[in-house]
Design a protein around this motif. Structure first.
Motif, mmCIF file in Angstrom:
data_model
loop_
_atom_site.group_PDB
_atom_site.id
_atom_site.type_symbol
_atom_site.label_atom_id
_atom_site.label_comp_id
_atom_site.label_asym_id
_atom_site.label_seq_id
_atom_site.Cartn_x
_atom_site.Cartn_y
_atom_site.Cartn_z
ATOM 1 N N GLN A 1 38.516 9.734 19.480
ATOM 2 C CA GLN A 1 39.717 10.551 19.612
ATOM 3 C C GLN A 1 40.654 9.968 20.680
ATOM 4 N N SER A 2 40.080 9.507 21.782
ATOM 5 C CA SER A 2 40.903 8.869 22.818
ATOM 6 C C SER A 2 41.568 7.615 22.261
ATOM 7 N N ARG A 3 40.766 6.847 21.540
ATOM 8 C CA ARG A 3 41.279 5.607 20.947
ATOM 9 C C ARG A 3 42.435 5.925 19.979
ATOM 10 N N ALA A 4 42.252 6.985 19.175
ATOM 11 C CA ALA A 4 43.286 7.378 18.215
ATOM 12 C C ALA A 4 44.575 7.737 18.956
ATOM 13 N N GLU A 5 44.467 8.485 20.050
ATOM 14 C CA GLU A 5 45.654 8.863 20.825
ATOM 15 C C GLU A 5 46.393 7.634 21.338
ATOM 16 N N GLU A 6 45.620 6.651 21.816
ATOM 17 C CA GLU A 6 46.243 5.410 22.302
ATOM 18 C C GLU A 6 47.060 4.738 21.198
ATOM 19 N N LYS A 7 46.617 4.932 19.957
ATOM 20 C CA LYS A 7 47.298 4.296 18.830
ATOM 21 C C LYS A 7 48.345 5.213 18.205
ATOM 22 N N GLY A 8 48.631 6.332 18.866
ATOM 23 C CA GLY A 8 49.623 7.263 18.334
ATOM 24 C C GLY A 8 49.116 8.061 17.158
ATOM 25 N N LEU A 9 47.780 8.213 17.060
ATOM 26 C CA LEU A 9 47.179 8.962 15.954
ATOM 27 C C LEU A 9 46.405 10.142 16.514
ATOM 28 N N SER A 10 45.860 10.955 15.619
ATOM 29 C CA SER A 10 44.942 12.008 16.069
ATOM 30 C C SER A 10 43.752 12.061 15.112
ATOM 31 N N PHE A 11 42.617 12.432 15.652
ATOM 32 C CA PHE A 11 41.400 12.523 14.843
ATOM 33 C C PHE A 11 40.756 13.874 15.157
ATOM 34 N N ALA A 12 40.877 14.823 14.216
ATOM 35 C CA ALA A 12 40.333 16.160 14.445
ATOM 36 C C ALA A 12 39.797 16.717 13.136
ATOM 37 N N ASP A 13 38.728 17.473 13.211
ATOM 38 C CA ASP A 13 38.124 18.109 12.034
ATOM 39 C C ASP A 13 37.954 17.148 10.866
ATOM 40 N N GLY A 14 37.611 15.924 11.167
ATOM 41 C CA GLY A 14 37.312 14.971 10.111
ATOM 42 C C GLY A 14 38.532 14.383 9.436
ATOM 43 N N ALA A 15 39.704 14.537 10.035
ATOM 44 C CA ALA A 15 40.910 13.968 9.434
ATOM 45 C C ALA A 15 41.618 13.069 10.437
ATOM 46 N N LEU A 16 42.021 11.881 9.985
ATOM 47 C CA LEU A 16 42.784 10.951 10.813
ATOM 48 C C LEU A 16 44.253 11.100 10.435
ATOM 49 N N GLN A 17 45.087 11.440 11.424
ATOM 50 C CA GLN A 17 46.483 11.759 11.107
ATOM 51 C C GLN A 17 47.474 11.016 11.995
ATOM 52 N N ARG A 18 48.621 10.689 11.383
ATOM 53 C CA ARG A 18 49.783 10.263 12.184
ATOM 54 C C ARG A 18 50.810 11.364 12.022
ATOM 55 N N GLY A 19 51.082 12.078 13.114
ATOM 56 C CA GLY A 19 51.909 13.276 12.992
ATOM 57 C C GLY A 19 51.216 14.268 12.073
ATOM 58 N N ARG A 20 51.934 14.674 11.012
ATOM 59 C CA ARG A 20 51.314 15.624 10.079
ATOM 60 C C ARG A 20 50.776 14.943 8.826
ATOM 61 N N THR A 21 50.899 13.629 8.788
ATOM 62 C CA THR A 21 50.451 12.889 7.615
ATOM 63 C C THR A 21 48.999 12.447 7.789
ATOM 64 N N THR A 22 48.159 12.825 6.839
ATOM 65 C CA THR A 22 46.772 12.374 6.882
ATOM 66 C C THR A 22 46.671 10.983 6.290
ATOM 67 N N LEU A 23 46.055 10.069 7.045
ATOM 68 C CA LEU A 23 45.921 8.701 6.566
ATOM 69 C C LEU A 23 44.770 8.629 5.565
ATOM 70 N N SER A 24 44.950 7.796 4.565
ATOM 71 C CA SER A 24 43.898 7.618 3.570
ATOM 72 C C SER A 24 42.832 6.674 4.131
ATOM 73 N N THR A 25 41.586 7.145 4.109
ATOM 74 C CA THR A 25 40.475 6.304 4.573
ATOM 75 C C THR A 25 39.368 6.382 3.528
ATOM 76 N N ASP A 26 39.408 5.451 2.569
ATOM 77 C CA ASP A 26 38.419 5.528 1.483
ATOM 78 C C ASP A 26 37.079 4.927 1.897
ATOM 79 N N SER A 27 37.020 4.341 3.095
ATOM 80 C CA SER A 27 35.753 3.820 3.593
ATOM 81 C C SER A 27 35.753 3.888 5.111
ATOM 82 N N GLU A 28 34.579 3.772 5.711
ATOM 83 C CA GLU A 28 34.511 3.753 7.167
ATOM 84 C C GLU A 28 35.233 2.539 7.731
#
Length: 572
Positions: free
Chosen positions: A268-295
């Motif tokens: 989550q800290s790493r995501a913030e550094e990259k301008g993203l957020s990671f919460a409740d199993g979703a990786l988001q930029r702003g309100r857009t959920t990024l597609s992650t079809d694999s780890e």
DNA sequence: GCCGTTTTCGGCCCGACTGTTTTCAGTCG
């Protein structure tokens, strides 16, 4: 029904029969049957009645019980025993110092049938009135009760993995197009797991049939809705959690439900550094959920290399993944030898020849036969004379057998005062000496630490076996000053073992990391007592990977000449 | 409850430690 579940039925029946004061040899027959079934290569239900009857230790009666389980999925005898004796009694039996006699007395005389009731009785001073109970016993019991509370609903990794795998396969059948994988502690390889976590990704239609398959699974007792999926209690008390998601969310969801919590926090800290957020199993930029079809996609979005699940503990793995410096972890195929196993000379099930054949068939290049020393009378440990004879026997076998090298060793007890349990000349004449603690594990820290260090200083000791002597879900193990022990091992060139017995896994990952940092060679051994037991290295391998070990760190990943050289150097 | 080429009955791994006793029972490995 899988072998472990069936083994558990027979084992519980044995426990309950013990309370009914059954013939001890009958009880042992049930225990032996449980062990046998747990170690069988094929599902016992897939054997024919005749094949079951032919298993060693399975006679007419036990064969009939097994037929019943295979046919009906139940063991009526166990139902009857449970009706007679509350199952909650068995949670008391797990406490140290409480055996069948004490348990029976507590139940019959005082009406104590559960851990809670026992604790209340101690606090009320009721136990003081009982012959054989004093302040010391009360103190040990209270301590054990406290740690027991933390262990409620925790299970050994192999138990969870066996049940988890069976459930996962069942769900995958229901949604052939979906991806259905194990997550959580099982995937990270933690030695104790709270239950089974499964992530399923697929179309709405597939997910619906997977959810239905989950609800109707034969071992599921109750289910309830939980965020993103379902939670169930399985027969026997284990929890199973199913999380479902769309294929485009698979990567982030799997990372989230694999954990650990500490790893997620770092992500989550790493995501913030990259301008993203990671919460409740979703990786988001702003309100857009990024597609992650694999780890891989998920980690890549954070500028990280994919992190092996065993390393996701919130230690240094994010830094290493960011700089491309993750270690190439030890793999099963790296293991060339096995340095710890028993034969019929002490408490093993087969002779050295059969162990050698099994090890060769399993692809190993060399093994060391390490039976017990005489302090363990119960397992028919070898005295000086027998140890030498056995070594001769093993060396003759080595000359005779093709395709594998067999070395003569010993697992020698470290006596209570730190002396070795066999004569110096005998130990010096062997190829490999493991020194292990088996008794007086409750010595004070300074005393037991000095005891292990004294063993390390012995010129013929090559390795310390299962260093702390812990037994998961049963006892803590010795109160060792592990840093002092590892300093001594490094100074004397003595190796440390990761013992693969699922209830030992000792060294534990944190200790193995410390050993690696000191350059100590670390062995991953099976401590096998049967050919099947050789596979126990698998659990030790998991510990090694959790400790970030590579093939270079592992003593028995070396080819035989290099392994021998390491020993010669330390003996020179 | 299992086992057996000395087989249908009588064996089946046993010694040390602990906390409690005041000579030992119970647990552990």
């Amino acid at each position: 029904m899988d072998n472990l579940t069936i083994a558990r039925l027979f084992s519980e029946a044995a426990d309950l029969m013990e309370l009914g004061e059954e013939n001890p040899f009958k009880i042992r027959a049930y225990r032996n049957a449980a062990q046998l079934i747990a170690a069988l290569p094929a599902p016992v239900t897939s054997l024919s009645p005749d094949e079951r009857r032919a298993l060693p230790g399975i006679g007419k009666d036990l064969a009939a019980r097994l037929d019943e389980v295979a046919r009906t999925g139940r063991l009526q005898l166990l139902d009857e025993l449970r009706a007679k004796t509350p199952a909650s009694l068995l949670e008391i039996k797990r406490l140290p110092g409480i055996g069948p006699r004490t348990l029976l007395m507590l139940w019959r005389e005082m009406g104590i049938a559960s851990a809670t009731e026992l604790e209340a009785a101690i606090h009320a001073g009721r136990l003081r009135t009982v012959r054989g109970f004093g302040p010391k016993k009360e103190a040990t019991l209270l301590k054990a009760l406290a740690s027991n509370r933390d262990l409620v609903a925790r299970h050994l990794l192999p138990d969870c993995l066996a049940r988890g795998d069976a459930l996962r396969a069942h769900l995958a059948d229901a949604g052939p197009q979906a991806r259905v994988v194990l997550a959580g502690g099982i995937r990270r390889g933690t030695e104790l797991c709270s239950g089974i976590d499964i992530v399923a990704a697929g179309t709405a239609r597939d997910l619906a049939s997977i959810a239905e398959a989950f609800r109707s699974y034969s071992l599921v007792e109750t289910t309830e809705e939980s965020p993103g999926g379902l939670t169930a209690r399985l027969w026997g008390g284990m929890q199973a959690r199913l999380v479902m998601c769309a294929p485009t969310a698979f990567g982030a969801t799997l990372v989230w439900h694999t954990g650990s919590d500490a790893h997620i926090t770092h992500l989550q800290s790493r995501a913030e550094e990259k301008g993203l957020s990671f919460a409740d199993g979703a990786l988001q930029r702003g309100r857009t959920t990024l597609s992650t079809d694999s780890e891989e996609t998920f980690y890549d979005a954070l500028g990280l290399a994919w992190v092996p699940p065993e390393l996701r503990e919130g230690l240094d793995e994010i830094e290493l993944a960011a700089s491309g410096a993750l270690p190439t972890l030890l793999e099963w195929d790296d293991l060339r030898g096995d340095l710890h196993m028993h034969t019929t000379a002490s408490d093993g099930k087969v002779d050295a020849e059969a162990m050698a054949a099994a090890a060769r068939d399993a692809g190993l290049d060399y093994i060391v036969i390490t039976d017990h020393s005489p302090a363990l009378a119960m397992v028919n440990g070898l005295d000086n004379r027998r140890a030498l004879e056995h070594a001769d026997h093993v060396r003759a076998l080595d000359r005779r057998v093709k395709g594998i090298r067999v070395l003569a060793g010993i697992e020698c007890d470290i006596l209570a005062d730190g002396r070795m349990d066999l004569d110096d000349e005998v130990l010096a004449s062997l190829d490999f000496v493991i020194a292990s603690l088996h008794s007086a594990l409750t010595q004070p820290r300074a005393e037991i630490t000095a005891r292990v260090i004294k063993a390390i200083e012995h010129p013929s000791v090559d390795m310390i076996g299962h260093p702390t002597g812990r037994k998961l879900l049963r006892r803590e193990g010795a109160d060792l000053d592990i840093d002092a022990v590892l300093d001594a091992a490094a100074a004397h060139g003595v190796a440390m073992e990761i013992n693969g017995q699922a209830d030992r896994l000792d060294l534990r990952p944190s200790h193995a990391r410390k050993a690696k940092a000191r350059g100590i060679p670390i062995a991953v051994s099976s401590d096998a007592h049967s050919p099947r037991g050789l596979a126990l290295k698998r659990w030790g391998l998991t510990v090694a990977r959790r400790a970030g070990l590579t093939a270079d760190d592992c003593l028995n990943a070396r080819p035989l000449p290099a392994f021998r050289k390491a020993l010669r150097r330390h003996r020179a």
